[in-house]
Write a protein that holds these residues in place. Structure first.
Motif, PDB file in Angstrom:
ATOM      1  N   TYR A   1      92.489-113.730  -4.961  1.00 15.53           N
ATOM      2  CA  TYR A   1      91.597-113.645  -3.795  1.00 15.53           C
ATOM      3  C   TYR A   1      91.316-112.186  -3.447  1.00 15.53           C
ATOM      4  O   TYR A   1      92.235-111.424  -3.166  1.00 15.53           O
ATOM      5  CB  TYR A   1      92.233-114.365  -2.602  1.00 15.53           C
ATOM      6  CG  TYR A   1      91.461-114.216  -1.292  1.00 15.53           C
ATOM      7  CD1 TYR A   1      90.075-114.257  -1.256  1.00 15.53           C
ATOM      8  CD2 TYR A   1      92.136-114.036  -0.090  1.00 15.53           C
ATOM      9  CE1 TYR A   1      89.374-114.128  -0.066  1.00 15.53           C
ATOM     10  CE2 TYR A   1      91.452-113.909   1.115  1.00 15.53           C
ATOM     11  CZ  TYR A   1      90.069-113.955   1.113  1.00 15.53           C
ATOM     12  OH  TYR A   1      89.386-113.825   2.293  1.00 15.53           O
TER      13      TYR A   1
ATOM     14  N   SER B   1      84.000-117.924  -4.992  1.00 12.53           N
ATOM     15  CA  SER B   1      84.447-118.727  -6.145  1.00 12.53           C
ATOM     16  C   SER B   1      83.389-119.755  -6.528  1.00 12.53           C
ATOM     17  O   SER B   1      83.168-120.001  -7.721  1.00 12.53           O
ATOM     18  CB  SER B   1      85.750-119.439  -5.804  1.00 12.53           C
ATOM     19  OG  SER B   1      86.725-118.517  -5.414  1.00 12.53           O
TER      20      SER B   1
ATOM     21  N   PHE C   1      86.387-118.984 -12.935  1.00 14.84           N
ATOM     22  CA  PHE C   1      87.187-119.186 -11.732  1.00 14.84           C
ATOM     23  C   PHE C   1      88.431-118.311 -11.820  1.00 14.84           C
ATOM     24  O   PHE C   1      89.026-118.175 -12.890  1.00 14.84           O
ATOM     25  CB  PHE C   1      87.612-120.655 -11.576  1.00 14.84           C
ATOM     26  CG  PHE C   1      88.518-120.866 -10.387  1.00 14.84           C
ATOM     27  CD1 PHE C   1      87.998-120.881  -9.102  1.00 14.84           C
ATOM     28  CD2 PHE C   1      89.895-120.995 -10.553  1.00 14.84           C
ATOM     29  CE1 PHE C   1      88.836-121.041  -7.989  1.00 14.84           C
ATOM     30  CE2 PHE C   1      90.738-121.149  -9.449  1.00 14.84           C
ATOM     31  CZ  PHE C   1      90.199-121.180  -8.175  1.00 14.84           C
TER      32      PHE C   1
ATOM     33  N   GLY D   1      83.198-113.982   5.102  1.00 18.59           N
ATOM     34  CA  GLY D   1      83.598-114.833   6.224  1.00 18.59           C
ATOM     35  C   GLY D   1      83.728-114.058   7.522  1.00 18.59           C
ATOM     36  O   GLY D   1      83.385-114.551   8.604  1.00 18.59           O
TER      37      GLY D   1
HETATM   38  P1  GTP Z   1      85.668-114.238   1.918  1.00 17.97           P
HETATM   39  O1  GTP Z   1      84.945-113.394   0.923  1.00 17.97           O
HETATM   40  O2  GTP Z   1      86.862-113.551   2.506  1.00 17.97           O
HETATM   41  O3  GTP Z   1      84.787-114.758   3.000  1.00 17.97           O
HETATM   42  O4  GTP Z   1      86.292-115.525   1.125  1.00 17.97           O
HETATM   43  P2  GTP Z   1      85.547-116.541   0.154  1.00 17.97           P
HETATM   44  O5  GTP Z   1      85.033-117.673   0.967  1.00 17.97           O
HETATM   45  O6  GTP Z   1      84.578-115.843  -0.706  1.00 17.97           O
HETATM   46  O7  GTP Z   1      86.756-117.111  -0.726  1.00 17.97           O
HETATM   47  P3  GTP Z   1      87.076-116.851  -2.262  1.00 17.97           P
HETATM   48  O8  GTP Z   1      86.039-117.449  -3.124  1.00 17.97           O
HETATM   49  O9  GTP Z   1      87.385-115.431  -2.464  1.00 17.97           O
HETATM   50  O10 GTP Z   1      88.384-117.764  -2.457  1.00 17.97           O
HETATM   51  C1  GTP Z   1      89.547-117.602  -1.673  1.00 17.97           C
HETATM   52  C2  GTP Z   1      90.745-118.166  -2.437  1.00 17.97           C
HETATM   53  O11 GTP Z   1      90.603-119.570  -2.612  1.00 17.97           O
HETATM   54  C3  GTP Z   1      90.915-117.582  -3.842  1.00 17.97           C
HETATM   55  O12 GTP Z   1      92.288-117.398  -4.092  1.00 17.97           O
HETATM   56  C4  GTP Z   1      90.356-118.669  -4.753  1.00 17.97           C
HETATM   57  O13 GTP Z   1      90.979-118.678  -6.019  1.00 17.97           O
HETATM   58  C5  GTP Z   1      90.707-119.937  -3.983  1.00 17.97           C
HETATM   59  N1  GTP Z   1      89.759-121.037  -4.235  1.00 17.97           N
HETATM   60  C6  GTP Z   1      88.414-121.002  -4.121  1.00 17.97           C
HETATM   61  N2  GTP Z   1      87.872-122.187  -4.433  1.00 17.97           N
HETATM   62  C7  GTP Z   1      88.900-122.995  -4.755  1.00 17.97           C
HETATM   63  C8  GTP Z   1      88.992-124.368  -5.163  1.00 17.97           C
HETATM   64  O14 GTP Z   1      88.009-125.090  -5.300  1.00 17.97           O
HETATM   65  N3  GTP Z   1      90.249-124.862  -5.369  1.00 17.97           N
HETATM   66  C9  GTP Z   1      91.369-124.103  -5.230  1.00 17.97           C
HETATM   67  N4  GTP Z   1      92.559-124.683  -5.457  1.00 17.97           N
HETATM   68  N5  GTP Z   1      91.329-122.812  -4.851  1.00 17.97           N
HETATM   69  C10 GTP Z   1      90.107-122.262  -4.618  1.00 17.97           C
END
Ligand code: GTP
Ligand code: MG
Length: 224
Positions: A53, A39, A49, A83
Protein backbone atom coordinates in the motif's frame (compact mmCIF):
# COMPACT_ATOMS: atom_id res chain seq x y z
CA UNK A 1 -12.71 -11.23 -59.07
CA UNK A 2 -10.66 -8.89 -56.92
CA UNK A 3 -10.89 -5.92 -59.28
CA UNK A 4 -14.67 -5.66 -59.32
CA UNK A 5 -15.91 -2.66 -57.34
CA UNK A 6 -12.35 -2.10 -56.09
CA UNK A 7 -10.39 1.08 -55.57
CA UNK A 8 -8.37 0.99 -58.72
CA UNK A 9 -7.77 4.12 -60.72
CA UNK A 10 -10.44 4.88 -63.27
CA UNK A 11 -13.40 3.54 -61.27
CA UNK A 12 -14.43 7.04 -60.24
CA UNK A 13 -14.52 6.40 -56.47
CA UNK A 14 -12.18 5.25 -53.80
CA UNK A 15 -12.85 2.83 -50.99
CA UNK A 16 -12.69 4.41 -47.56
CA UNK A 17 -12.76 2.55 -44.23
CA UNK A 18 -15.97 3.05 -42.18
CA UNK A 19 -15.71 6.18 -40.03
CA UNK A 20 -14.69 5.36 -36.49
CA UNK A 21 -16.16 7.48 -33.72
CA UNK A 22 -13.67 8.28 -30.96
CA UNK A 23 -14.59 9.43 -27.46
CA UNK A 24 -12.47 10.63 -24.60
CA UNK A 25 -14.31 10.32 -21.29
CA UNK A 26 -13.04 11.60 -17.98
CA UNK A 27 -13.97 9.19 -15.20
CA UNK A 28 -13.31 9.80 -11.50
CA UNK A 29 -12.39 7.10 -9.01
CA UNK A 30 -13.17 8.27 -5.49
CA UNK A 31 -13.64 6.88 -1.98
CA UNK A 32 -11.94 6.73 1.40
CA UNK A 33 -8.25 6.09 2.03
CA UNK A 34 -7.03 2.58 1.29
CA UNK A 35 -10.29 1.23 -0.17
CA UNK A 36 -8.46 0.06 -3.30
CA UNK A 37 -8.98 2.81 -5.91
CA UNK A 38 -5.42 2.65 -7.23
CA UNK A 39 -5.48 -1.16 -7.15
CA UNK A 40 -8.72 -1.25 -9.15
CA UNK A 41 -7.26 1.06 -11.79
CA UNK A 42 -4.01 -0.92 -11.94
CA UNK A 43 -5.93 -4.15 -12.36
CA UNK A 44 -8.20 -2.65 -15.02
CA UNK A 45 -5.50 -0.93 -17.04
CA UNK A 46 -2.37 -3.05 -16.48
CA UNK A 47 -3.72 -6.40 -15.17
CA UNK A 48 -1.50 -6.02 -12.10
CA UNK A 49 -2.07 -6.23 -8.37
CA UNK A 50 0.19 -5.56 -5.41
CA UNK A 51 -0.44 -6.06 -1.67
CA UNK A 52 1.87 -3.16 -1.02
CA UNK A 53 0.00 0.00 0.00
CA UNK A 54 1.32 3.37 -1.05
CA UNK A 55 -1.19 6.17 -0.51
CA UNK A 56 -1.90 8.32 -3.56
CA UNK A 57 -0.94 11.94 -3.09
CA UNK A 58 -3.35 14.38 -4.72
CA UNK A 59 -4.35 12.77 -7.98
CA UNK A 60 -2.97 10.20 -10.37
CA UNK A 61 -3.98 9.35 -13.94
CA UNK A 62 -4.36 6.32 -16.14
CA UNK A 63 -5.69 5.80 -19.62
CA UNK A 64 -7.70 2.80 -20.75
CA UNK A 65 -8.45 2.36 -24.43
CA UNK A 66 -11.57 0.33 -25.20
CA UNK A 67 -12.43 -0.93 -28.67
CA UNK A 68 -16.11 -0.64 -27.85
CA UNK A 69 -17.44 -1.89 -31.18
CA UNK A 70 -16.40 -1.82 -34.82
CA UNK A 71 -17.30 1.89 -35.08
CA UNK A 72 -16.49 3.18 -31.61
CA UNK A 73 -13.24 3.72 -29.76
CA UNK A 74 -13.48 4.88 -26.15
CA UNK A 75 -10.55 6.36 -24.27
CA UNK A 76 -11.18 6.44 -20.55
CA UNK A 77 -9.15 8.99 -18.71
CA UNK A 78 -9.21 7.65 -15.14
CA UNK A 79 -8.61 10.17 -12.37
CA UNK A 80 -7.42 8.35 -9.25
CA UNK A 81 -8.16 10.80 -6.47
CA UNK A 82 -6.48 10.29 -3.10
CA UNK A 83 -8.85 9.35 -0.28
CA UNK A 84 -7.54 12.17 1.86
CA UNK A 85 -8.66 14.72 -0.74
CA UNK A 86 -12.23 14.74 0.60
CA UNK A 87 -10.91 16.92 3.41
CA UNK A 88 -9.10 19.26 1.06
CA UNK A 89 -10.61 21.81 -1.27
CA UNK A 90 -9.19 20.54 -4.54
CA UNK A 91 -11.93 18.12 -5.52
CA UNK A 92 -13.85 20.82 -7.40
CA UNK A 93 -10.84 21.22 -9.68
CA UNK A 94 -10.33 17.48 -10.09
CA UNK A 95 -14.02 16.78 -10.83
CA UNK A 96 -14.29 19.37 -13.60
CA UNK A 97 -15.64 17.96 -16.90
CA UNK A 98 -15.94 14.41 -15.56
CA UNK A 99 -18.71 12.39 -17.19
CA UNK A 100 -18.75 9.38 -14.86
CA UNK A 101 -17.51 8.13 -11.51
CA UNK A 102 -16.64 4.96 -9.64
CA UNK A 103 -17.23 5.39 -5.91
CA UNK A 104 -15.34 2.74 -3.97
CA UNK A 105 -15.64 1.40 -0.43
CA UNK A 106 -13.90 -1.46 1.36
CA UNK A 107 -16.22 -4.28 2.48
CA UNK A 108 -13.86 -5.08 5.36
CA UNK A 109 -14.25 -1.58 6.87
CA UNK A 110 -17.80 -0.40 7.55
CA UNK A 111 -16.65 3.18 8.07
CA UNK A 112 -15.69 3.40 4.39
CA UNK A 113 -19.27 2.48 3.41
CA UNK A 114 -20.59 5.22 5.69
CA UNK A 115 -18.35 7.70 3.88
CA UNK A 116 -19.79 6.77 0.47
CA UNK A 117 -22.68 9.23 0.86
CA UNK A 118 -20.25 12.02 1.72
CA UNK A 119 -18.26 11.33 -1.43
CA UNK A 120 -21.43 11.20 -3.52
CA UNK A 121 -22.62 14.46 -2.04
CA UNK A 122 -19.25 16.09 -2.71
CA UNK A 123 -19.42 14.83 -6.31
CA UNK A 124 -22.99 16.00 -7.02
CA UNK A 125 -22.37 19.40 -5.49
CA UNK A 126 -19.31 20.05 -7.68
CA UNK A 127 -19.92 18.51 -11.09
CA UNK A 128 -23.00 18.02 -13.27
CA UNK A 129 -23.65 16.92 -16.81
CA UNK A 130 -24.24 19.71 -19.33
CA UNK A 131 -28.01 19.09 -18.98
CA UNK A 132 -27.78 19.69 -15.20
CA UNK A 133 -28.20 16.11 -14.00
CA UNK A 134 -25.66 14.29 -11.80
CA UNK A 135 -22.92 12.37 -13.57
CA UNK A 136 -23.52 8.60 -13.58
CA UNK A 137 -21.85 6.95 -10.60
CA UNK A 138 -21.33 3.25 -9.91
CA UNK A 139 -20.72 1.99 -6.38
CA UNK A 140 -17.95 -0.59 -5.93
CA UNK A 141 -17.89 -2.82 -2.85
CA UNK A 142 -14.21 -3.69 -3.11
CA UNK A 143 -12.08 -6.41 -1.45
CA UNK A 144 -14.93 -8.92 -1.79
CA UNK A 145 -12.27 -11.65 -1.60
CA UNK A 146 -12.14 -10.91 2.15
CA UNK A 147 -14.53 -11.25 5.08
CA UNK A 148 -17.19 -8.52 5.16
CA UNK A 149 -17.64 -6.03 7.97
CA UNK A 150 -21.36 -5.23 8.00
CA UNK A 151 -24.46 -6.96 6.83
CA UNK A 152 -25.82 -5.22 3.72
CA UNK A 153 -27.57 -7.78 1.60
CA UNK A 154 -28.07 -7.29 -2.15
CA UNK A 155 -31.59 -5.88 -1.85
CA UNK A 156 -30.41 -3.36 0.78
CA UNK A 157 -27.60 -2.38 -1.55
CA UNK A 158 -30.08 -1.93 -4.42
CA UNK A 159 -32.18 0.33 -2.22
CA UNK A 160 -29.11 2.26 -1.05
CA UNK A 161 -28.19 2.87 -4.70
CA UNK A 162 -31.70 3.99 -5.68
CA UNK A 163 -31.90 6.42 -2.76
CA UNK A 164 -28.32 7.60 -3.12
CA UNK A 165 -28.49 8.21 -6.87
CA UNK A 166 -26.09 5.45 -7.95
CA UNK A 167 -26.84 3.79 -11.27
CA UNK A 168 -25.74 0.43 -9.86
CA UNK A 169 -23.27 -1.43 -7.67
CA UNK A 170 -20.81 -4.29 -8.01
CA UNK A 171 -18.85 -6.42 -5.57
CA UNK A 172 -15.28 -6.20 -6.80
CA UNK A 173 -11.86 -7.51 -6.00
CA UNK A 174 -8.78 -5.92 -7.48
CA UNK A 175 -6.81 -8.82 -5.98
CA UNK A 176 -8.80 -11.60 -7.64
CA UNK A 177 -9.94 -9.57 -10.65
CA UNK A 178 -13.65 -9.82 -9.90
CA UNK A 179 -16.21 -7.60 -11.65
CA UNK A 180 -13.87 -4.74 -12.48
CA UNK A 181 -14.29 -4.96 -16.26
CA UNK A 182 -18.03 -5.47 -15.78
CA UNK A 183 -18.40 -2.40 -13.56
CA UNK A 184 -16.40 -0.22 -15.94
CA UNK A 185 -18.40 -1.49 -18.91
CA UNK A 186 -21.67 -0.73 -17.14
CA UNK A 187 -20.49 2.82 -16.42
CA UNK A 188 -19.30 3.39 -19.99
CA UNK A 189 -22.65 2.16 -21.35
CA UNK A 190 -24.34 4.86 -19.31
CA UNK A 191 -21.83 7.52 -20.29
CA UNK A 192 -22.29 6.66 -23.96
CA UNK A 193 -26.08 6.75 -23.60
CA UNK A 194 -25.82 10.23 -22.05
CA UNK A 195 -23.47 11.28 -24.81
CA UNK A 196 -25.94 10.15 -27.48
CA UNK A 197 -28.76 12.01 -25.76
CA UNK A 198 -26.77 15.20 -25.19
CA UNK A 199 -23.79 15.28 -27.54
CA UNK A 200 -21.50 18.08 -26.50
CA UNK A 201 -18.00 19.28 -27.00
CA UNK A 202 -16.70 18.36 -23.56
CA UNK A 203 -15.78 14.82 -24.44
CA UNK A 204 -14.49 15.70 -27.85
CA UNK A 205 -11.04 14.14 -28.08
CA UNK A 206 -9.44 17.34 -29.24
CA UNK A 207 -10.74 19.37 -26.29
CA UNK A 208 -10.11 17.21 -23.25
CA UNK A 209 -6.37 17.01 -22.74
CA UNK A 210 -4.69 14.91 -20.09
CA UNK A 211 -2.88 17.67 -18.30
CA UNK A 212 -0.41 16.40 -15.71
CA UNK A 213 -0.91 19.57 -13.75
CA UNK A 214 -4.63 20.20 -13.16
CA UNK A 215 -3.78 23.39 -11.31
CA UNK A 216 -2.38 24.88 -14.45
CA UNK A 217 -5.30 23.56 -16.48
CA UNK A 218 -7.71 25.51 -14.35
CA UNK A 219 -5.79 28.55 -13.28
CA UNK A 220 -8.84 30.83 -13.40
CA UNK A 221 -10.75 29.12 -10.62
CA UNK A 222 -7.67 28.46 -8.53
CA UNK A 223 -6.67 29.81 -5.22
CA UNK A 224 -3.82 28.56 -3.02
P1 GTP B 1 -5.49 6.04 -1.24
O1 GTP B 1 -4.60 6.29 -2.42
O2 GTP B 1 -4.79 6.26 0.07
O3 GTP B 1 -6.76 6.82 -1.29
O4 GTP B 1 -5.88 4.45 -1.24
P2 GTP B 1 -6.47 3.58 -2.43
O5 GTP B 1 -7.95 3.63 -2.35
O6 GTP B 1 -5.85 3.94 -3.72
O7 GTP B 1 -6.04 2.10 -2.01
P3 GTP B 1 -4.95 1.15 -2.69
O8 GTP B 1 -5.38 0.74 -4.04
O9 GTP B 1 -3.62 1.75 -2.55
O10 GTP B 1 -5.09 -0.16 -1.77
C1 GTP B 1 -4.92 -0.14 -0.37
C2 GTP B 1 -4.54 -1.54 0.11
O11 GTP B 1 -5.61 -2.45 -0.12
C3 GTP B 1 -3.33 -2.13 -0.60
O12 GTP B 1 -2.55 -2.84 0.34
C4 GTP B 1 -3.94 -3.10 -1.61
O13 GTP B 1 -3.09 -4.19 -1.88
C5 GTP B 1 -5.19 -3.57 -0.87
N1 GTP B 1 -6.28 -3.95 -1.79
C6 GTP B 1 -6.80 -3.21 -2.78
N2 GTP B 1 -7.78 -3.88 -3.41
C7 GTP B 1 -7.88 -5.07 -2.80
C8 GTP B 1 -8.72 -6.22 -2.98
O14 GTP B 1 -9.59 -6.28 -3.85
N3 GTP B 1 -8.54 -7.26 -2.11
C9 GTP B 1 -7.60 -7.24 -1.13
N4 GTP B 1 -7.50 -8.31 -0.33
N5 GTP B 1 -6.79 -6.19 -0.93
C10 GTP B 1 -6.92 -5.12 -1.75
MG1 MG C 1 -4.49 5.36 -4.21
Amino acid sequence: RAGRGGAGPGWGWAWAPPRCREHLFKVLVIGELGVGKTSIIKRYVHQLFSQHYRATIGVDFALKVIHWDSKTLVRLQLWDIAGQERFGNMTRVYYKEAVGALVVFDVTRGSTFEAVSKWKHDLDSKVLLPNGSPIPAVLLANKCDQKKDGSQNPSQMDQFCREGGFIGWFETSAKDNINIDEAARFLVENVLANYKRFPNEENDVSKLKLDPDPLRADSKSQCC
